[in-house]
Design a protein around this motif. Sequence first.
Motif, PDB file in Angstrom:
ATOM      1  N   VAL A  99       0.620  -1.372   0.314  1.00  0.00           N
ATOM      2  CA  VAL A  99      -0.142  -0.287  -0.092  1.00  0.00           C
ATOM      3  C   VAL A  99       0.903   0.989  -0.246  1.00  0.00           C
ATOM      4  N   ARG A 100       2.039   1.002   0.693  1.00  0.00           N
ATOM      5  CA  ARG A 100       2.810   2.382   0.572  1.00  0.00           C
ATOM      6  C   ARG A 100       3.510   2.320  -1.128  1.00  0.00           C
ATOM      7  N   LEU A 101       3.750   1.580  -2.198  1.00  0.00           N
ATOM      8  CA  LEU A 101       4.225   1.453  -3.016  1.00  0.00           C
ATOM      9  C   LEU A 101       2.277   1.925  -4.237  1.00  0.00           C
ATOM     10  N   PHE A 102       1.112   1.430  -3.494  1.00  0.00           N
ATOM     11  CA  PHE A 102       0.683   2.008  -4.510  1.00  0.00           C
ATOM     12  C   PHE A 102       0.478   3.895  -3.933  1.00  0.00           C
ATOM     13  N   THR A 103       0.431   4.312  -2.516  1.00  0.00           N
ATOM     14  CA  THR A 103      -0.196   5.802  -2.382  1.00  0.00           C
ATOM     15  C   THR A 103       0.825   6.802  -2.776  1.00  0.00           C
ATOM     16  N   TYR A 104       2.305   6.129  -3.366  1.00  0.00           N
ATOM     17  CA  TYR A 104       3.139   6.991  -4.286  1.00  0.00           C
ATOM     18  C   TYR A 104       3.240   6.677  -5.186  1.00  0.00           C
ATOM     19  N   GLU A 105       2.645   5.567  -6.095  1.00  0.00           N
ATOM     20  CA  GLU A 105       2.254   5.924  -7.922  1.00  0.00           C
ATOM     21  C   GLU A 105       1.037   6.339  -7.420  1.00  0.00           C
ATOM     22  N   HIS A 106      -0.030   6.470  -6.868  1.00  0.00           N
ATOM     23  CA  HIS A 106      -1.187   6.665  -7.178  1.00  0.00           C
ATOM     24  C   HIS A 106      -2.151   7.070  -5.827  1.00  0.00           C
ATOM     25  N   SER A 107      -1.620   8.570  -5.173  1.00  0.00           N
ATOM     26  CA  SER A 107      -1.736   9.176  -4.936  1.00  0.00           C
ATOM     27  C   SER A 107      -2.927  10.676  -4.197  1.00  0.00           C
ATOM     28  N   ASN A 108      -3.246  10.157  -5.772  1.00  0.00           N
ATOM     29  CA  ASN A 108      -4.510  10.588  -5.919  1.00  0.00           C
ATOM     30  C   ASN A 108      -5.586  10.872  -5.590  1.00  0.00           C
ATOM     31  N   ARG A 109      -5.319   8.742  -5.697  1.00  0.00           N
ATOM     32  CA  ARG A 109      -6.550   8.000  -5.539  1.00  0.00           C
ATOM     33  C   ARG A 109      -6.134   7.784  -4.305  1.00  0.00           C
ATOM     34  N   VAL A 110      -5.856   8.065  -3.401  1.00  0.00           N
ATOM     35  CA  VAL A 110      -5.755   7.848  -1.993  1.00  0.00           C
ATOM     36  C   VAL A 110      -6.420   8.427  -0.680  1.00  0.00           C
ATOM     37  N   ALA A 111      -6.588   8.392  -0.171  1.00  0.00           N
ATOM     38  CA  ALA A 111      -7.354   9.846   0.754  1.00  0.00           C
ATOM     39  C   ALA A 111      -6.478   9.646   1.778  1.00  0.00           C
ATOM     40  N   GLY A 112      -6.343   8.057   2.457  1.00  0.00           N
ATOM     41  CA  GLY A 112      -5.493   7.534   4.083  1.00  0.00           C
ATOM     42  C   GLY A 112      -4.719   6.653   4.036  1.00  0.00           C
ATOM     43  N   LEU A 113      -3.745   6.439   4.842  1.00  0.00           N
ATOM     44  CA  LEU A 113      -3.016   5.361   4.840  1.00  0.00           C
ATOM     45  C   LEU A 113      -2.719   5.270   6.349  1.00  0.00           C
ATOM     46  N   VAL A 114      -2.523   4.155   6.931  1.00  0.00           N
ATOM     47  CA  VAL A 114      -2.078   3.256   8.209  1.00  0.00           C
ATOM     48  C   VAL A 114      -1.394   2.316   7.764  1.00  0.00           C
ATOM     49  N   LEU A 115      -0.429   1.680   8.595  1.00  0.00           N
ATOM     50  CA  LEU A 115       0.847   0.670   8.050  1.00  0.00           C
ATOM     51  C   LEU A 115       0.544   0.163   9.525  1.00  0.00           C
ATOM     52  N   VAL A 116       0.259  -0.730   9.652  1.00  0.00           N
ATOM     53  CA  VAL A 116       0.827  -2.003  10.379  1.00  0.00           C
ATOM     54  C   VAL A 116       2.023  -2.644  10.499  1.00  0.00           C
ATOM     55  N   ASP A 117       2.672  -2.171  11.498  1.00  0.00           N
ATOM     56  CA  ASP A 117       4.048  -2.899  11.494  1.00  0.00           C
ATOM     57  C   ASP A 117       4.943  -3.199   9.952  1.00  0.00           C
ATOM     58  N   PRO A 118       5.058  -2.475   9.307  1.00  0.00           N
ATOM     59  CA  PRO A 118       4.248  -3.119   8.046  1.00  0.00           C
ATOM     60  C   PRO A 118       6.485  -2.988   7.629  1.00  0.00           C
ATOM     61  N   GLU A 178      21.232  -9.298  18.183  1.00  0.00           N
ATOM     62  CA  GLU A 178      20.437  -8.758  17.358  1.00  0.00           C
ATOM     63  C   GLU A 178      19.349  -8.185  16.870  1.00  0.00           C
ATOM     64  N   GLN A 179      18.760  -8.808  18.051  1.00  0.00           N
ATOM     65  CA  GLN A 179      17.596  -8.995  17.521  1.00  0.00           C
ATOM     66  C   GLN A 179      17.194  -7.583  17.951  1.00  0.00           C
ATOM     67  N   LYS A 180      18.144  -6.510  19.273  1.00  0.00           N
ATOM     68  CA  LYS A 180      17.534  -5.260  19.460  1.00  0.00           C
ATOM     69  C   LYS A 180      17.825  -3.880  18.093  1.00  0.00           C
ATOM     70  N   THR A 181      19.273  -4.721  18.068  1.00  0.00           N
ATOM     71  CA  THR A 181      20.079  -3.646  16.654  1.00  0.00           C
ATOM     72  C   THR A 181      18.849  -3.639  15.538  1.00  0.00           C
ATOM     73  N   PHE A 182      18.698  -5.015  15.164  1.00  0.00           N
ATOM     74  CA  PHE A 182      17.318  -4.787  14.253  1.00  0.00           C
ATOM     75  C   PHE A 182      15.647  -3.624  14.229  1.00  0.00           C
ATOM     76  N   LEU A 183      15.282  -4.185  16.058  1.00  0.00           N
ATOM     77  CA  LEU A 183      14.458  -3.659  16.446  1.00  0.00           C
ATOM     78  C   LEU A 183      13.877  -2.084  16.298  1.00  0.00           C
ATOM     79  N   SER A 184      15.305  -2.115  16.883  1.00  0.00           N
ATOM     80  CA  SER A 184      15.577  -0.242  16.853  1.00  0.00           C
ATOM     81  C   SER A 184      15.781   0.718  15.091  1.00  0.00           C
ATOM     82  N   TRP A 185      16.282  -0.489  14.572  1.00  0.00           N
ATOM     83  CA  TRP A 185      16.637   0.051  13.726  1.00  0.00           C
ATOM     84  C   TRP A 185      15.599   0.142  12.368  1.00  0.00           C
ATOM     85  N   ASN A 186      14.736  -0.813  11.962  1.00  0.00           N
ATOM     86  CA  ASN A 186      12.774  -1.145  12.205  1.00  0.00           C
ATOM     87  C   ASN A 186      12.017   0.359  12.492  1.00  0.00           C
ATOM     88  N   SER A 187      12.171   1.002  14.090  1.00  0.00           N
ATOM     89  CA  SER A 187      11.382   1.181  14.148  1.00  0.00           C
ATOM     90  C   SER A 187      11.669   2.967  13.918  1.00  0.00           C
TER      91      SER A 187
END
Length: 319
Positions: free
Chosen positions: A105-124, A261-270
């Motif tokens: 849905v992120r890619l859709f929003t970038y490519e078709h911004s005129n078709r998107v009223a709002g966006l919610v990303l759940v741990d994308p 390693e898990q802590k580093t990834f989660l921090s980067w991801n966040s």
Amino acid sequence: MHPQELVAVAPGRRLNLYCLGNGTPTVLFDAGLGDGTMGWRTVQGEIAKTTRACTYDRANYFFSDTVDRRATAQAAVDDMLALIDQARLGDRVILVGHSRGGLNVRLFTYEHSNRVAGLVLVDPTVTEKLSPATTANYVHKYENYLARGQQLENCERAAQQHALAPEGADPLKCLDDFGAQQDPDEQVLTHTIRAMETQPAYQATLFSERQNLFYPIDSDGDSTDGRSIALAEHSLGDLPLVVISADWFRSITFEGTPTAEQKTFLSWNSEQMRRIAGESTRGRFVNVPSRHYVQKERPDVVIGAIAHVIDLCRGPAQR
């Protein structure tokens, strides 16, 4: 346990669409890797109390038709656009995506911004460059990636040989584990879902989606989907946007001690999710103690985020 509305998105090919409720704008959900309409069962009905809420199965998943192609984010975006138009979901919709669906849905929003009223990303899903020059612990990460890819490829091969069964042992761990179900309807539903997951097209798409998300295709370490996002990404202006980040280690269901390693990834991801939230002047970042499936563990947070975006989209006159 059966198809809902089968919408033609290409000649001879349909996607399964399941809608509840009435009102505008329509909320369209996209699920994570290997998931479909079932992935939103804890959220969709609540959202449908205030507006039209629709989920769907991507190509080759569950009740949607099969197609022989690479399962890329761009392919999903093209199908989503056709689905919105053919099902007449509205000129502008609110998109909600979890995990892999969040990247779609992120890619859709970038490519078709005129078709998107709002966006919610759940741990994308956020793609990471995977190369010796840019990736810390590159060899270790690449070996882990290859091991998981091999497991999914083995599942695809087993499905082609009709060696997967919805009941009984699942030594390759190819099918969803719903645990013991006491309710008779849940037992039937579990069997139905697992039976569809034994199909070769489903397992092949699961493997293909993961490959296109993470497998490096150039010297910079970009994946196919990572490159698509990088080329399309731009400011989202004042688009109503909520990005929900799952803080796995604070979840009540997390057991043990997280590794470095898990802590580093989660921090980067966040941090990546904070950056995405900052692409809109009305972007909001929410950190929630939960495992990856926030909509199952903390549906209240997801429902609240969608309600917030609906409220912003409707404006004072419609509230």
